[in-house]
Design a protein around this motif. Structure first.
Motif, mmCIF file in Angstrom:
data_model
loop_
_atom_site.group_PDB
_atom_site.id
_atom_site.type_symbol
_atom_site.label_atom_id
_atom_site.label_comp_id
_atom_site.label_asym_id
_atom_site.label_seq_id
_atom_site.Cartn_x
_atom_site.Cartn_y
_atom_site.Cartn_z
ATOM 1 N N ILE A 1544 2.008 58.948 36.979
ATOM 2 C CA ILE A 1544 3.304 59.704 37.167
ATOM 3 C C ILE A 1544 3.729 59.284 38.596
ATOM 4 N N SER A 1545 5.023 58.650 38.765
ATOM 5 C CA SER A 1545 5.217 58.408 39.993
ATOM 6 C C SER A 1545 5.766 59.486 41.173
ATOM 7 N N LYS A 1546 5.077 59.273 42.211
ATOM 8 C CA LYS A 1546 5.458 60.271 43.408
ATOM 9 C C LYS A 1546 5.388 61.652 43.179
ATOM 10 N N GLN A 1547 4.462 62.176 42.834
ATOM 11 C CA GLN A 1547 4.352 63.665 42.403
ATOM 12 C C GLN A 1547 3.264 64.126 42.555
ATOM 13 N N LEU A 1548 3.211 65.368 43.296
ATOM 14 C CA LEU A 1548 1.937 66.195 43.912
ATOM 15 C C LEU A 1548 1.690 67.187 42.907
ATOM 16 N N ASN A 1549 2.654 67.446 42.086
ATOM 17 C CA ASN A 1549 2.412 68.419 40.967
ATOM 18 C C ASN A 1549 2.710 68.086 39.620
ATOM 19 N N PRO A 1550 1.881 66.998 39.112
ATOM 20 C CA PRO A 1550 2.470 66.246 37.846
ATOM 21 C C PRO A 1550 1.970 67.070 36.784
ATOM 22 N N VAL A 1551 2.774 66.810 35.674
ATOM 23 C CA VAL A 1551 2.661 67.319 34.326
ATOM 24 C C VAL A 1551 1.969 66.449 33.322
ATOM 25 N N PHE A 1552 1.046 66.479 33.088
ATOM 26 C CA PHE A 1552 0.411 65.138 32.357
ATOM 27 C C PHE A 1552 0.505 65.432 30.949
ATOM 28 N N GLY A 1553 0.219 66.917 30.439
ATOM 29 C CA GLY A 1553 0.344 67.025 28.955
ATOM 30 C C GLY A 1553 -0.256 65.746 28.136
ATOM 31 N N LYS A 1554 -1.760 65.901 28.209
ATOM 32 C CA LYS A 1554 -2.285 64.798 27.339
ATOM 33 C C LYS A 1554 -3.664 65.317 26.766
ATOM 34 N N SER A 1555 -3.800 64.632 25.547
ATOM 35 C CA SER A 1555 -5.286 65.131 25.227
ATOM 36 C C SER A 1555 -5.985 63.754 24.800
ATOM 37 N N PHE A 1556 -7.365 63.756 25.024
ATOM 38 C CA PHE A 1556 -8.132 62.559 24.713
ATOM 39 C C PHE A 1556 -9.328 63.093 24.015
ATOM 40 N N ASP A 1557 -9.610 62.095 23.037
ATOM 41 C CA ASP A 1557 -10.762 62.193 22.291
ATOM 42 C C ASP A 1557 -11.989 61.611 22.543
ATOM 43 N N ILE A 1558 -13.151 61.988 22.682
ATOM 44 C CA ILE A 1558 -14.459 61.128 22.921
ATOM 45 C C ILE A 1558 -15.463 61.890 22.207
ATOM 46 N N GLU A 1559 -16.116 60.397 21.519
ATOM 47 C CA GLU A 1559 -17.535 60.942 20.905
ATOM 48 C C GLU A 1559 -18.564 60.727 21.614
ATOM 49 N N ALA A 1560 -19.398 61.856 21.780
ATOM 50 C CA ALA A 1560 -20.538 61.837 22.511
ATOM 51 C C ALA A 1560 -21.793 62.509 21.721
ATOM 52 N N THR A 1561 -23.007 62.069 22.443
ATOM 53 C CA THR A 1561 -24.385 62.774 22.140
ATOM 54 C C THR A 1561 -25.013 63.373 23.070
ATOM 55 N N PHE A 1562 -24.859 64.683 22.591
ATOM 56 C CA PHE A 1562 -25.796 65.353 23.612
ATOM 57 C C PHE A 1562 -27.201 65.234 23.173
ATOM 58 N N PRO A 1563 -28.259 65.123 24.159
ATOM 59 C CA PRO A 1563 -28.012 65.708 25.526
ATOM 60 C C PRO A 1563 -27.882 64.648 26.227
ATOM 61 N N MET A 1564 -27.901 63.235 25.968
ATOM 62 C CA MET A 1564 -27.594 62.181 26.807
ATOM 63 C C MET A 1564 -26.269 62.178 27.707
ATOM 64 N N GLU A 1565 -25.250 62.614 26.925
ATOM 65 C CA GLU A 1565 -24.087 62.644 27.494
ATOM 66 C C GLU A 1565 -23.573 63.876 27.541
ATOM 67 N N SER A 1566 -23.805 64.566 28.618
ATOM 68 C CA SER A 1566 -23.226 66.000 28.601
ATOM 69 C C SER A 1566 -22.400 66.283 29.838
ATOM 70 N N MET A 1567 -22.184 65.343 30.843
ATOM 71 C CA MET A 1567 -21.634 65.786 32.100
ATOM 72 C C MET A 1567 -20.194 64.981 32.076
ATOM 73 N N LEU A 1568 -19.078 65.777 31.709
ATOM 74 C CA LEU A 1568 -17.771 65.400 31.602
ATOM 75 C C LEU A 1568 -17.196 65.545 32.995
ATOM 76 N N THR A 1569 -16.744 64.317 33.514
ATOM 77 C CA THR A 1569 -16.067 64.165 34.748
ATOM 78 C C THR A 1569 -14.452 63.805 34.353
ATOM 79 N N VAL A 1570 -13.760 64.724 34.911
ATOM 80 C CA VAL A 1570 -12.233 64.379 34.834
ATOM 81 C C VAL A 1570 -11.735 64.400 36.136
ATOM 82 N N ALA A 1571 -11.300 63.028 36.431
ATOM 83 C CA ALA A 1571 -10.715 62.674 37.746
ATOM 84 C C ALA A 1571 -9.319 62.488 37.787
ATOM 85 N N VAL A 1572 -8.883 62.720 39.000
ATOM 86 C CA VAL A 1572 -7.168 62.359 39.213
ATOM 87 C C VAL A 1572 -7.235 61.241 40.204
ATOM 88 N N TYR A 1573 -6.749 59.913 39.833
ATOM 89 C CA TYR A 1573 -6.674 58.904 40.805
ATOM 90 C C TYR A 1573 -5.388 58.547 41.366
#
Length: 2008
Positions: A1544-1573
């Motif tokens: 989102i161009s030149k915004q410090l208060n962006p509205v993303f409004g998205k959803s993401f589906d991920i398949e994971a296996t606990f316990p190997m993959e249990s730490m979710l990192t959500v980052a803003v780049y």
């Protein structure tokens, strides 16, 4: 020094009853015991004693009151006896019998018989004889109540009992027991328990024997207390009992030691990280016409600019700026934040300043939450003082230090936004109309300056110039509010005279707190600072209604800085700049400060704000006080712990005060000379000579000062430290110095300091009691408040007597007044608070009392210095090594006890430290030297008893000259008395130590120092919680002085903890102090004092705490019988531990058998160890020497969980939970060949939360009988204020909803009113159709609700606070009221917590009544992480961080985060061994799981994780332009999603409004990192911030965080049920797991679970509106109230949005923005969930606004006609929508309007995109020609119309404008006449309309502009029509621009002259003639005709006459 009263009897009493008497003198009261059932005579026979510190004045009064005592009601006064003490003072002893008087001052029958004795204060203790005092010891000690209900004497807090301690010979105690004012008694209780700023000196735990009860009030049993209280006439119920201080260490007079300071490291001057973030939102009412404003934001030296907004006076920016700093706090807080608005700035020109606003960073930092939020800054023009304000600028300013977290508030009230006056950017208490003021800083003169050039330079100069001048050219520079001014330079002068004043002009009150005054040395190359002083304006002014303007002096200020040895490069130069603590005296400066408020109306005033310098009138020499000779004496009793690094060269100590005693350039000669010149000539001199008796003078007529001890070679203590062998010969120093006598200032400060010290100590006691769960902390708090109020009242009597009026400055007088007011006020508040302190109000009251403490400390700090501080330097081989700085007020002598410095005439333990920067970090933590030093400073004439506080038993050694002079000071003391002791240090264990090795553990050992001996415990390897269990015995400890003094004032013990390294020396890990319990040889070794109890001592490392030590220390005197008399050292000597002695039995804790069960779940995120992956880890648990190992994880990568879940071990732990040892968790990796590597470790320092406590069967939850119907009507909307207040009383949850961040962009919501309500409702109004509602409607509605809740909480909190204030104000009346309130609270509590929780936890479904529309379903918006709301989801599975690596010493390296090498998941349960039966007997009990019944399996499980990201707010800008291009990146296990293309161009208060589906296996993959780049076109993308979520804990939590439970159940529409399991299925599953009976669905919408019955609707509508029966609503109702279900119940996670802070590892601890999101998880073995909810951002709706400008009227006329000079205007109207200035549209020109009327019939068309929910227009445009892509802006919908005057050649003239907010603007007037200025100025009262609702509006609106005086005036009126269409409607009915097709408007009917006159001159002329000059022309014509007729008449008359005459 005491007044003694013996109250014998009261006779002539009426009736029969219980009697009690109270005697009061100087604010201190004593009660007698209660005499029960006495008839007409009450024989009290009690003695009271008031220690007095100032001579009793003959007018003082002693008061005795006699009461009828009542157990229930307040005591009833019988009569009062008052006696003026004149006669007593004169005679010393008096017996009196006299009658009492009643309330009306009339005498009554009852008479009283007393005896009074008084011993005057003549400096000697005198010979009290035995008999006098020990007459009635038993009665007395009974009588004063072992714990008197009033305060113990304020007079430095002595007890007033005078019993003699047991085991002591009477002769010895006779003389002392009175001098020590009952000290033994307190000594007895606690072996000197003072909370040395963190040093607890032997608090003892209660032993139950009777002896103890007699003696120790702090631990009396409850009923015992109550009984005593009754006996001593407390009058009311136990709630009023208070305990006075039981601390003896710090308060007693004969206590000859003062308390040491434990913190070593200087904290000032060390750089820290700061971030200043400023959001510039908008500006309003800028003064000026049609400007293009830019805002410049300046912090310190850095500048940033906003973009430019064109032609507007109210620009909207919403731009965010961040400034990062790494500087010391002082520098940071003095930086100035300057906001200025600049008009028409461009590349070529700098623009003109419209107005600016200044404030220092410190002001922002002192605000709550360190921020101003949405506040309006007032702009003013510094160049023009007479002008008013220049506009308002709305901004947010926040200052964040490391570790502060900023909560962005949710401003609940949106209407406040427009209330500019109510939201000004000013701290509380600053008036909105600030005036200009002049600050005069007067610089008179300086003295004692150092030579600045080095000696080499001096010699060179001398050789060249041939004279030896003073080597310094000083000038003074003053900096204030971002401006600097400086005086002239005085060439070559150590004592420069300036007499100049520097004048600053600044708004008053200024928002900059400190004035910086610096003496600098002018030098060709660079000027250097000599010394710096700061004046804090808060301390030299008072803003109250009785306050005063800043004023100062004329007074001397002392400057400190680097040492005065002159090298070319001064490494401590920073100290001279005012950073850090100065290590040496630099100079003194005489200065004054005055402030004058300017009268800006005065025309003569100079309106510039430039700094000016002028001459000032000189002040008289004696203005700053009369010169007096002061005498400083010091004795060095011990110098030990001298750092070995210093080397073994001889060491000596130098003491200086100012420049006196300084060997380099200080001497007393010049001072005396100056004094004689400067004084009143001879008289002054002669006075001096009289003062010094002839025989103590040196050759040149004066006592020679000795300022340093003789050098001495140090001896070795151990491998780290030396000591100086002073033994019995203690060196002394003495210095004479001359200073202005301003002791009164210091005395007042000392009195306040002592009150504050006492208060602080009391508060520490109270907190300690709360922490260790001692009974009745509230009683101690009452005692503290009593002491406080009597202390304050004592201040009022002492501070008022003032000696010399001549030299008192205005500040002295004003400060005294304000201190007296404050303290009087504080005394009243404390008294009122005392009556309100109850068990349950304890915590809040404690906070209030903490505020008193801060206020006292603030008041006690005296801004006008007098005597400089004393410095003690340790010199080795003449090099300065380390120093200590002692404030002179602390050692100043006064004959009044309270005024005396707290260390005066006491032995003080001083730790020397390294100067300046060298003292930072680890280097500064090693003690350079520990000194026991005795100091006394006072007037020379008062010096006769300067030795009085030294330990007794010495002979004085004097210089030969002073041999037989009694008052001549000694140069050394020779101690003749020597006592021999044995010290036993019982070192039991330490906990939570510092990790000093790279393994994250340490190998700790402790080193104990006492006097010059030291011993070590053994080294325990690899632990942070060593249990040494070792007794260290120090034999033959020799102490010098009298034996009895040793008992009370033993020297302190220093304990240092080290980490043993195989190579190199041991690392320092921390230090603590202790005071031993002393047993003299003639005392029994028996309770209560012996054997001593183990105590916790806080360990410090620098300023940080670094663990606790559990130990006990005893010092036993070795009597004449040798060691055989000492208690034997018994206890089994462990053979296997060799010669190590264990702690003996009586001291070590009592143990019992506990079982510790450990739940091993798994390990997570293990990092590499020495570059190798961890493959086969195992967990070892150890506690108190026992432990258990987990199963080995065979392949960590494949499955990091343990195969065996529960294991246990048994261990002996202390009965006392506070002494439980920590439990250590260590993870090791098993490598090949049987090698182990430590991966990381964790210490559970307190097992308390894991101790199993059987549930209370009686509790409400277990009530299984009968049914309880849960009331299910829709929840009460949070309207009820009272419920909120009640909740506040006993639930934290409500109160803590912190106002946050949410809804940044919605801040303008309902900006101008428009009927409250949320976005959702707005949509409803348009389209009530259900199908138009979407997820965002729900979101916005929820946010509205949240704000509503917050608003009500704020209101409720405010209300509660007001109530509180009133109560404190009313004081005594409050008691009764309070009781009622408490009753209510209790009633409230006793109800089931149900209803309470319900109110608390449900998002309130109904929005406020205003919206009686259909209800939108809501979700819960959490303004923090879900974890913090649900206790980290550690309901049964805990996460322990594993640490490895050293702890960093600096703030900069190795934070806790970086040391984490993985996490262990599991839990533990601790219980005493035989497990209660009911657990093991329960159905389905599985012994393998022990206490962990019913936990799920930990096999791997596949899960679908669905992450919804709603939006981010307040991101940290990542690009140069102050913006960022954010996108989302998600990482879970191997899945890595980067949503880069959707940035989102030149915004410090962006509205993303998205959803993401991920398949994971606990316990190997249990730490979710959500980052803003941040997306970058070139280069790599930068991380803005990230947040990590542990999904596993959420997944397994009982709170069921997999998928939030929504508020209602529906199967279609925007609120579809998201969970694959229906509510009824979830309910059945929960009931089964929780072993709960149910659910049973019954008829009529009832469901029963356990014994709770719920009711609810039973039908559901499908898409087609068909109703079907269903149980789901009922099931959902139960789920939403699951916490009410007995036993199994807990709160379930509702459908929600959580707000998570984004953090960046590079900037630890500082939030980089926030992310709103939520996560759903669905196990793959369950039915698949439906598709994800669509939360994509709403697309703005396209609208078209058509504006028709019909006419204008009364437009002001601007032009003058060339020919006729007539006024006219060529009118046109311009219009645009805000943000689209470039699309502005103009009408045609109505030329030459002479009346201000214009006709246009002109249509503008503005298409725009509009977001209904946010009420913003959305614009996408490129920011500049270089921009890569378009930026989206959201801007409020505002239409601007302007009226202009067209000019052909010059620029058009702007006449006026109006701006209409399309959501909220006044309805147009019907006619031009009705249209007035009111419509603009008085918006609040007018009805407002919204074009989005009205669609079409027509009317007249005023144009306004500002005139010369900045007043708004009407400049015209416009008739316009606004018509709003959606894009579709606009397409259907098109309309043309201007007057074009389609739908053309007709041509306006304009007068013809609008054609320009030179195109059609005739027409113009005709027009001119016709209209204007018509009558004139007619008149002229008539006149001409007349003239012609007359002329013709005259012309023809002669002819006719001739004719007539001639008759022709």
């Amino acid at each position: 020094m005491a007044l003694v009263l013996q109250l014998r009897s009261v006779s002539g009493l009426r009736g029969k009853g219980d009697r009690i008497a109270k005697a009061a003198f100087r604010g201190l009261s004593f009660y007698t015991r209660v005499l029960e059932n006495c008839e007409d005579e009450a024989k009290f026979d009690e003695t009271f004693r008031w220690p007095v510190a100032t001579n009793i004045d003959g007018n003082e009064i002693l008061e005795i009151q006699v009461f009828n005592y009542s157990k229930v009601f307040t005591n009833r006064l019988i009569g009062t006896f008052r006696m003026v003490l004149q006669k007593v003072v004169a005679e010393g002893q008096l017996e009196v019998t006299d009658t009492l008087i009643d309330d009306n001052n009339s005498s009554i029958q009852t008479s009283i018989s007393i005896e009074i004795r008084y011993q005057a204060l003549d400096g000697t203790v005198g010979t009290w004889n035995d008999k006098e005092f020990l007459e009635t010891p038993s009665v007395h000690s009974e009588g004063d109540g072992r714990y008197s209900l009033e305060t113990d004497s304020l007079l430095s807090g002595h007890r007033h009992s005078s019993d003699v301690s047991p085991g002591k010979s009477n002769q010895q105690s006779t003389e002392r027991s009175f001098r020590s004012k009952g000290k033994e008694k307190t000594k007895e209780n606690k072996a000197g328990k003072g909370v040395f700023s963190a040093m607890k000196l032997g608090k003892t735990r209660p032993s139950k024997d009777e002896h103890r009860k007699q003696d120790d009030p702090a631990v009396l049993e409850t009923e015992d207390l109550d009984r005593k209280a009754m006996r001593y006439g407390a009058g009311l119920e136990p709630d009023t009992i208070s305990l006075a201080s039981v601390t003896a260490v710090t308060t007693n007079v004969s206590n000859k030691r003062s308390k040491p300071d434990i913190r070593m490291e200087p904290s000032a001057g060390r750089p820290m990280d700061y971030q200043v973030s400023i959001t510039i939102i908008e500006a309003r009412q800028l003064v000026g016409l049609n400007m293009d404003p830019v805002v410049c934001v300046e912090v310190g030296e850095e500048k940033k600019y906003t973009s430019m907004k064109e032609s507007t006076n109210c620009p909207y920016y919403n731009e965010y700026f961040v400034f990062d700093f790494h500087v010391p706090p002082d520098v940071m807080f003095d930086k100035i934040i300057k906001l200025s608005v600049i008009h028409s700035k461009n590349l070529l020109r700098s623009g003109t300043l419209v107005g600016s606003f200044k404030m220092d960073v410190g002001t922002v930092y002192t605000q709550p939450e360190h921020q101003f939020y949405h506040k309006w800054a007032i702009l003013s023009d510094p160049e023009d003082l007479t002008a008013g304000l220049k506009g308002y600028l709305k901004c947010d300013i926040a200052v964040v230090g490391k570790g502060d977290n900023i909560k962005t508030p949710h401003k609940a009230n949106e209407t406040e936004e427009d209330d500019i006056e109510g939201n000004l950017l000013l701290p509380d208490g600053v008036p909105p109309e600030r005036q200009w003021a002049r600050f005069y800083i007067k610089i008179y003169r300086a003295e004692g300056l150092p030579r600045m050039n080095t000696s080499i330079m001096a010699n060179v100069k001398k050789a060249l110039i041939g004279e030896n001048k003073d080597l310094v050219d000083p000038y003074v520079q003053v900096a204030f509010a971002g401006q600097k001014g400086k005086t002239s330079i005085q060439k070559s002068s150590y004592e420069p005279l300036w007499n100049e004043q520097i004048i600053f002009t600044e708004m008053f009150p200024p928002l900059c707190k400190r004035i910086k005054i610096q003496i600098r040395d002018s030098d060709k190359v660079n000027d250097v600072a000599i010394g710096t002083h700061f004046i804090d304006l808060r301390k030299v002014s008072n803003e109250g209604d009785k306050g005063f303007l800043p004023t100062f002096g004329p007074a001397w200020v002392n400057m400190y800085g680097s040492t005065r040895n002159y090298t070319l490069m001064d490494e401590h130069q920073e100290l001279n700049e005012g950073l850090g603590e100065g290590v040496s005296f630099r100079a003194r400066l005489l200065l004054g400060l005055a402030v004058e408020i300017l009268d800006t109306t005065n025309p003569e005033i100079n309106s510039s704000t430039e700094v000016q310098v002028e001459q000032a009138t000189a002040v008289a020499d004696n203005c700053s006080g009369k010169m007096e000779e002061f005498f400083l004496f010091g004795a060095f009793l011990e110098a030990t712990m001298i750092d070995r690094k210093i080397g073994d060269k001889p060491i000596n100590f130098e003491v200086t005060i100012g420049n006196y005693g300084n060997q380099v350039d200080g001497s007393s000669k010049p001072l005396l000379r100056r004094k004689k010149e400067g004084g009143d000539g001879d008289e002054e001199e002669s006075e001096l000579l009289q003062n010094s008796s002839d025989d103590e003078v040196g050759e040149d007529g004066e006592l020679v000062s000795i300022s340093s001890s003789p050098p001495m070679k140090p001896l070795i203590t151990d491998r780290n430290y030396f000591y100086l062998p002073y033994l019995e010969k203690k060196p002394c120093i003495y210095i004479r110095s001359w200073w202005q006598d301003q002791r009164r200032r210091l005395y007042n400060a000392n009195i306040m300091d002592k009150i504050a010290d006492k208060l602080e100590e009391g508060l520490n006691d109270v907190q300690e009691m709360i922490k260790t769960e001692k009974p009745h902390p509230e009683r101690r708090l009452r005692g503290v408040l009593e002491e406080l109020s009597s202390g304050c009242l004592r201040f009022l009597t002492l501070a008022d007597k003032d000696q010399h009026h001549s030299s008192r400055t205005r500040l002295d007088r004003e400060r005294l007044k304000s201190c007296m007011r404050e303290l009087e006020n504080m005394a009243q508040q404390a008294t009122a608070l005392r009556s309100q302190v109850k068990r349950n109000t304890m915590k809040d009251k404690l906070k209030l009392v903490q505020n008193f403490l801060q206020k006292l400390r603030f008041l006690a700090d005296e801004p006008q210095h007098t005597i400089p501080d004393v410095f003690i330097w340790m010199m080795s081989n003449n090099k300065r090594i380390a120093y200590a700085r002692i404030p002179s007020k602390d050692i100043l002598y006064s004959i009044v006890d309270e005024e005396m410095g707290k260390d005066c005439a006491k032995v003080k333990t001083v730790f020397l430290k390294l100067p300046g920067k060298r003292g930072f970090g680890p280097a500064g933590w090693t003690v350079q030297a520990k000194m026991e030093i005795y100091l006394w400073l006072g007037l020379n004439k008062q010096r006769k008893d300067f030795l009085s506080g030294l330990p007794c038993g010495f002979e004085e050694k004097k210089t030969p000259r002073g041999q037989n002079l009694p008052s001549f000071p000694p140069i050394s003391l020779l101690y003749t008395k020597k006592q021999v002791f044995q010290l036993r240090a019982h070192m039991y264990q330490a906990r939570s130590l510092f990790a000093a090795d790279s393994s994250g553990l340490s190998d700790p050992f402790a080193r104990v120092f006492f006097i010059s001996q030291s011993q070590c415990t053994e080294v325990l390897n690899e632990t942070l919680c060593p249990t040494w269990d070792q007794l260290l015995v120090f034999d033959n400890v020799e102490l010098y002085g009298e034996a009895h003094e040793m008992r009370d004032d033993p020297p302190i013990i220093v304990i240092e903890i080290y980490d043993q390294d195989t190579v190199g020396k041991a690392d320092f890990m921390g230090r603590t102090f202790a005071k031993p319990v002393v047993k003299m040889s003639d005392e029994e070794y028996c309770p209560p004092r012996f054997p001593p109890q183990l105590e916790y001592y806080q360990i410090y490392r620098g300023n940080a705490t670094a663990g606790d030590l559990l130990a006990a220390f005893e010092l036993l005197q070795i009597g004449p019988g040798g060691k055989s008399d000492l208690p034997p050292i018994d206890g089994p000597t462990d053979m296997d531990r060799g010669p190590i002695l264990p702690v003996p039995l009586g001291i070590r804790p009592v143990l019992s058998r506990y079982r510790v069960e450990i739940l091993f779940w798994g390990l997570r995120d293990l990092k590499r160890v020495n570059l190798a992956q961890v493959d086969r880890p195992r967990v070892d648990i150890e506690c108190a020497g026992k432990g258990v190992q987990s199963a080995l994880i065979q392949n960590y990568k494949k499955n990091p969980n343990f195969s065996t879940l529960v294991k246990w071990f048994e261990v002996d732990l202390p009965e006392n939970e506070l002494l439980h040892p920590p439990l250590n968790i260590r993870v090791v990796d098993c490598r090949a060949f049987g090698r182990y590597t430590l991966v990381g470790s964790h210490t559970v320092s307190s097992l308390r939360k894991f101790i199993y406590r059987p549930p209370d069967k009686k509790a409400q939850h277990w009530n299984m009988a009968g049914e309880i119907v849960v009331n299910m009507e829709p929840e009460v909307p949070i309207k009820k204020m009272d419920t909120m207040v009640k909740l506040e009383a006993n639930s934290d949850a409500v109160v803590k909803v912190d106002v946050t961040e949410e809804e940044k962009e919605k801040k303008k919501k309902k900006k101008k009113g428009g009927g409250g309500g949320g976005g959702g409702e707005e949509v409803e109004e348009e389209e009530p159709d259900e199908s138009m509602l979407d997820w965002w409607s729900k979101y916005f509605a929820s946010i509205e609700t949240m704000k509503e809740q917050l608003r009500q909480q704020e209101a409720a909190a405010a209300e509660a606070e007001e109530k509180e204030e009133m109560e404190i104000g009313e004081g005594s009346k409050a008691q009764v009221k309070n009781k009622d309130k408490d009753k209510d609270k209790d009633k409230d509590k006793s109800k089931a917590p149900k209803d309470d929780k319900k109110k608390k936890q449900q998002p309130v479904p109904e929005l406020p009544e205003k919206k009686n529309k259909q209800k939108i379903d809501e979700l819960k918006v959490f303004n923090k992480e879900l974890e913090s709301e649900f206790d980290n989801f550690e309901d049964w599975l805990h996460t322990f961080n594993l640490l490895r690596g050293k702890i960093g010493d600096n703030d900069d390296n190795a934070t806790e985060e970086e040391r984490i090498v993985g996490r262990f998941k599991g839990s533990m349960c601790v219980y005493k061994v035989p497990l209660p039966d009911d657990i093991s007997k329960e159905a389905g009990y599985d012994p393998t799981f022990g206490m962990f019944q019913g936990i799920p399996s930990n096999d791997p499980i596949n899960v679908l994780v669905r992450v919804y990201v709603v939006r981010a707010t307040d991101l940290h800008p990542a690009d140069i332009n102050g913006k960022a291009d954010p996108y989302i990146a998600i990482k879970l296990g191997k899945t890595d999603i980067k949503d880069k293309e959707n940035y989102i161009s030149k915004q410090l208060n962006p509205v993303f409004g998205k959803s993401f589906d991920i398949e994971a296996t606990f316990p190997m993959e249990s730490m979710l990192t959500v980052a803003v780049y941040d997306w970058d076109l070139v280069g790599t993308d930068d991380l803005i911030g990230e947040t990590k979520i542990d999904l596993e804990n959420r997944f397994y939590s009982k709170h069921r965080a997999t998928c939030g439970v929504s508020q209602t159940y529906s199967i279609h529409g925007y609120n579809t049920w998201r969970d694959p399991m229906k509510p009824s299925q979830i309910l059945s599953k929960l009931c089964k797991e929780g072993k709960v009976d149910g659910p049973h669905f019954g008829p009529g919408g009832r469901v029963k679970v356990a014994n709770r019955v719920f009711t609810g609707p039973t039908e559901i509508e499908d898409e087609n509106g068909q109703k079907k029966p269903t149980d789901e609503h009922l099931a959902l109702a139960v789920l939403r109230h699951w916490e009410d279900i007995p036993r199994a119940g807990c709160r379930l996670v509702p459908e929600h949005v959580e707000t998570r802070p984004l953090l960046n590892p590079d900037k630890p601890g500082i939030e980089q923005g926030r992310l709103e999101m939520w996560v759903d998880m669905f196990p793959m073995d369950m039915p698949a969930p439906g598709p994800a909810i669509d939360i994509s951002p709403r697309k703005p709706k396209k609208y078209e606004l058509r504006v028709i400008v019909w006419n204008t009227d009364e437009v002001i006329l601007e032009d003058d006609d060339y020919f006729t000079g007539e006024k006219s205007s060529d009118i046109f109207v311009r219009g645009w929508l805000k943000g689209q200035q470039e699309d502005k549209q103009d009408t045609d020109v109505h030329y030459h309007s002479l009346t201000g009327e214009g006709n246009f019939n002109w249509r503008y068309i503005f298409p725009f995109d509009y977001l209904m929910a946010e009420e913003k227009i959305v614009i996408s445009k490129k920011e500049s020609m270089f921009s890569w892509d378009e930026t989206e802006y959201k801007i409020p919908a505002r239409l601007t119309l302007q009226v202009w005057d067209a000019d052909h050649f010059s620029a058009d003239d702007f006449l006026g404008a109006i701006e209409l907010d399309l959501n909220r603007f006044p309805r147009g007037a019907k006619t031009s006449k009705q249209c007035s200025l009111e419509m603009v100025t008085n918006e609040a009262e007018l009805p407002m309309i919204s074009i989005f609702k009205q669609k079409r509006v027509k009317g007249w609106w005023p144009f306004v502009a500002r005139d010369e005086n900045d007043e708004l005036e009407i400049t015209g009126k416009v008739e316009a029509e606004l018509h709003l269409l959606t894009a579709e409607e606009a397409e259907k009915s098109p309309a043309g621009l201007a007057r074009n097709e389609p739908d053309p408007l007709e041509k306006p009917n304009r007068p013809d002259t609008s054609f320009i006159w030179f195109l059609n001159p005739l027409k113009s002329i005709k027009y001119l003639i016709c209209t204007r000059y018509k009558w004139l022309i007619i008149k002229i014509v008539l006149a001409l005709l007349l003239l012609i007729m007359v002329a013709l008449f005259l012309y023809s008359m002669p002819g006719y006459m001739v004719k007539k005459l001639l008759g022709a």
